[in-house]
Design a protein around this motif. Sequence first.
Motif, PDB file in Angstrom:
ATOM      1  N   SER A 189      30.243  -5.524 -48.261  1.00  0.00           N
ATOM      2  CA  SER A 189      31.053  -5.127 -49.426  1.00  0.00           C
ATOM      3  C   SER A 189      30.405  -3.949 -50.147  1.00  0.00           C
ATOM      4  CB  SER A 189      31.208  -6.318 -50.385  1.00  0.00           C
ATOM      5  OG  SER A 189      31.801  -7.423 -49.765  1.00  0.00           O
ATOM      6  N   LEU A 190      30.004  -2.949 -49.370  1.00  0.00           N
ATOM      7  CA  LEU A 190      29.295  -1.819 -49.952  1.00  0.00           C
ATOM      8  C   LEU A 190      30.187  -0.990 -50.875  1.00  0.00           C
ATOM      9  CD1 LEU A 190      27.147  -0.622 -46.894  1.00  0.00           C
ATOM     10  CD2 LEU A 190      26.470  -2.085 -48.810  1.00  0.00           C
ATOM     11  N   VAL A 191      31.445  -0.781 -50.473  1.00  0.00           N
ATOM     12  CA  VAL A 191      32.356   0.016 -51.295  1.00  0.00           C
ATOM     13  C   VAL A 191      32.610  -0.672 -52.632  1.00  0.00           C
ATOM     14  CG1 VAL A 191      34.660   1.010 -51.453  1.00  0.00           C
ATOM     15  CG2 VAL A 191      33.428   1.085 -49.289  1.00  0.00           C
ATOM     16  N   MET A 192      32.814  -1.995 -52.590  1.00  0.00           N
ATOM     17  CA  MET A 192      33.030  -2.738 -53.835  1.00  0.00           C
ATOM     18  C   MET A 192      31.790  -2.673 -54.729  1.00  0.00           C
ATOM     19  SD  MET A 192      34.135  -6.743 -54.317  1.00  0.00           S
ATOM     20  CE  MET A 192      35.583  -6.459 -53.277  1.00  0.00           C
ATOM     21  N   ALA A 193      30.613  -2.770 -54.106  1.00  0.00           N
ATOM     22  CA  ALA A 193      29.375  -2.687 -54.884  1.00  0.00           C
ATOM     23  C   ALA A 193      29.229  -1.309 -55.516  1.00  0.00           C
ATOM     24  CB  ALA A 193      28.169  -2.987 -53.983  1.00  0.00           C
ATOM     25  N   GLY A 194      29.549  -0.266 -54.746  1.00  0.00           N
ATOM     26  CA  GLY A 194      29.485   1.081 -55.294  1.00  0.00           C
ATOM     27  C   GLY A 194      30.456   1.277 -56.437  1.00  0.00           C
ATOM     28  N   ALA A 195      31.679   0.785 -56.281  1.00  0.00           N
ATOM     29  CA  ALA A 195      32.680   0.918 -57.338  1.00  0.00           C
ATOM     30  C   ALA A 195      32.237   0.187 -58.605  1.00  0.00           C
ATOM     31  CB  ALA A 195      34.020   0.377 -56.850  1.00  0.00           C
ATOM     32  N   ALA A 196      31.657  -0.996 -58.440  1.00  0.00           N
ATOM     33  CA  ALA A 196      31.172  -1.747 -59.605  1.00  0.00           C
ATOM     34  C   ALA A 196      30.079  -0.974 -60.321  1.00  0.00           C
ATOM     35  CB  ALA A 196      30.657  -3.120 -59.167  1.00  0.00           C
ATOM     36  N   GLY A 197      29.155  -0.405 -59.554  1.00  0.00           N
ATOM     37  CA  GLY A 197      28.091   0.389 -60.169  1.00  0.00           C
ATOM     38  C   GLY A 197      28.630   1.596 -60.909  1.00  0.00           C
ATOM     39  N   ALA A 198      29.635   2.269 -60.330  1.00  0.00           N
ATOM     40  CA  ALA A 198      30.219   3.442 -60.970  1.00  0.00           C
ATOM     41  C   ALA A 198      30.925   3.075 -62.269  1.00  0.00           C
ATOM     42  CB  ALA A 198      31.193   4.129 -60.011  1.00  0.00           C
ATOM     43  N   VAL A 199      31.660   1.967 -62.261  1.00  0.00           N
ATOM     44  CA  VAL A 199      32.383   1.544 -63.466  1.00  0.00           C
ATOM     45  C   VAL A 199      31.412   1.151 -64.565  1.00  0.00           C
ATOM     46  CG1 VAL A 199      33.908  -0.238 -64.400  1.00  0.00           C
ATOM     47  CG2 VAL A 199      34.470   0.859 -62.234  1.00  0.00           C
ATOM     48  N   VAL A 200      30.372   0.400 -64.215  1.00  0.00           N
ATOM     49  CA  VAL A 200      29.387  -0.021 -65.220  1.00  0.00           C
ATOM     50  C   VAL A 200      28.679   1.194 -65.811  1.00  0.00           C
ATOM     51  CG1 VAL A 200      27.170  -1.204 -65.517  1.00  0.00           C
ATOM     52  CG2 VAL A 200      29.037  -2.334 -64.299  1.00  0.00           C
ATOM     53  N   ALA A 201      28.253   2.116 -64.957  1.00  0.00           N
ATOM     54  CA  ALA A 201      27.562   3.313 -65.449  1.00  0.00           C
ATOM     55  C   ALA A 201      28.460   4.122 -66.370  1.00  0.00           C
ATOM     56  CB  ALA A 201      27.099   4.167 -64.269  1.00  0.00           C
ATOM     57  N   THR A 202      29.722   4.293 -65.991  1.00  0.00           N
ATOM     58  CA  THR A 202      30.655   5.076 -66.806  1.00  0.00           C
ATOM     59  C   THR A 202      30.947   4.390 -68.127  1.00  0.00           C
ATOM     60  OG1 THR A 202      31.677   5.959 -64.791  1.00  0.00           O
ATOM     61  CG2 THR A 202      32.930   6.145 -66.834  1.00  0.00           C
ATOM     62  N   PHE A 203      31.195   3.086 -68.084  1.00  0.00           N
ATOM     63  CA  PHE A 203      31.550   2.334 -69.298  1.00  0.00           C
ATOM     64  C   PHE A 203      30.447   2.423 -70.345  1.00  0.00           C
ATOM     65  CE2 PHE A 203      31.354  -1.563 -71.816  1.00  0.00           C
ATOM     66  CZ  PHE A 203      32.626  -1.612 -72.354  1.00  0.00           C
ATOM     67  N   PHE A 204      29.222   2.146 -69.937  1.00  0.00           N
ATOM     68  CA  PHE A 204      28.131   2.105 -70.906  1.00  0.00           C
ATOM     69  C   PHE A 204      27.673   3.499 -71.330  1.00  0.00           C
ATOM     70  CE2 PHE A 204      27.876  -2.226 -69.292  1.00  0.00           C
ATOM     71  CZ  PHE A 204      27.659  -2.942 -70.468  1.00  0.00           C
ATOM     72  N   THR A 205      27.942   4.509 -70.518  1.00  0.00           N
ATOM     73  CA  THR A 205      27.605   5.879 -70.911  1.00  0.00           C
ATOM     74  C   THR A 205      28.561   6.404 -71.973  1.00  0.00           C
ATOM     75  OG1 THR A 205      26.636   6.395 -68.743  1.00  0.00           O
ATOM     76  CG2 THR A 205      27.374   8.253 -70.081  1.00  0.00           C
ATOM     77  N   PHE A 206      29.842   6.078 -71.857  1.00  0.00           N
ATOM     78  CA  PHE A 206      30.839   6.664 -72.758  1.00  0.00           C
ATOM     79  C   PHE A 206      31.178   5.788 -73.952  1.00  0.00           C
ATOM     80  CE2 PHE A 206      31.432   9.226 -68.989  1.00  0.00           C
ATOM     81  CZ  PHE A 206      31.678  10.478 -69.514  1.00  0.00           C
TER      82      PHE A 206
END
Length: 444
Positions: free
Chosen positions: A328-345
């Motif tokens: 589930s690498l794509v799902m893991a990558g998407a989760a990381g991207a969403v978390v990084a974006t959410f907490f940055t903005f």
Amino acid sequence: MTDAAPPAAVHWKTALLYWCRLGFISFGGPAGQIAIMHADLVEKRRWISEQRFLHALNYCMLLPGPEATQLAIYIGWLLHRTWGGILAGILFILPSMLLLGLLSWIYLAFGTLPLIAGILYGVKPAVVAIVLAAAWRIGSRTLKNLLLAAIAGAAFIAILAGLPFPAIVLAAGVTGAIGGRMLPNKFRTSAAHAQAADRPHAPALLDDHTPTPAHARYSLRALCLVAAAGLVIAATAWGLLAWQYGAEGTLARMGWFFTKAALMTFGGAYAVLPYVYQGAVENFGWLTAEQMIDGLALGETTPGPLIMVVAFVGFVGGWTKELFGPDSLVMAGAAGAVVATFFTFLPSFIFILAGGPLVESTRGNIRFTAPLTAISAAVVGVIVSLAVFFAEHVFLLDQPPSGWDFTAMAIAAGAAFALMRLKMGAVPVIAICALAGLMLSYVS
């Protein structure tokens, strides 16, 4: 002043369509994005006057975080209250996050192919040139005297010596606060903003003397409520990640790390990238130094704020750590991207929605420009140090025979000439360098 009538009230659907369109066309970094908004909202649509536009921009420049995104949130909030600001900000960054997520997947899934490797070989030197051009561009506006140049030089030495970026920003701000009192002429910003109010202009929906909308009037109670709501959202989101995956898990660590990074983003994304590199590469091992350079190149080719490179960092980190298992690498990558974006903005939304009414109450009385001027000078030195860091990884060969990669240096020199002398944009320069790298990969 002209005799034209002010435009009619903006329907919220019209505003949403505009913010969505802006998210897809906002290339050129914060300067380009702010220029697009000024041309559209001040000159063409006349939703807001230039004086009020610049007043909002001054506040956004004082804040940590991407000023163009914050400016979109501010104007959206002025026009259509809290949800107008929230949706303006989301639509401004969403296209960039989705596109960068797609590019991150392509990079990780197919990055070892000769085609992609050749393209990246040409793109990496272009990134070095882009960072140098950013330092030159910001420095030419900021370093107006020897004192500010000295602050930039001190910041360059401090970051190379390993001092933390927040300490450098704090020291620069204190220096500006003291210097603004003792040597005000050395820390005075341009008078262009003050002169803007004196120029004749067609009336705008939110004009210079338009009364402040009811929802934008300052009250301490409203400020505290909005700030508290933002903190509750942040704490709840991080708590859910910690509860589901552990406080020491990758996603919870990403949430806390990118929150801290967001609070240190004074002067644009380039200024905080050394901090992101230190944490993401050296401390947590979410990606390699080479991947960080590649991510910055991808961020330069997509619309939206450059700090969106955190989505790439989060995607690669989630993929590398195999958060949900190897299948589930794509799902893991998407989760990381969403978390990084959410907490940055998230902090940007809180700063604007909580502080906006206070800023509206101080129109015509902008303060704290001296600390901002000193911080901007320090940022120039930090950006130059980032260029040195990237150059070390791009130009030095780590395989026998070791030495300098003169071909990469030539590509960087050509990119720098195109950016600083020919005034080409980052996207066409990256495209040309990518083509050059691809051609060289087939020749060699």
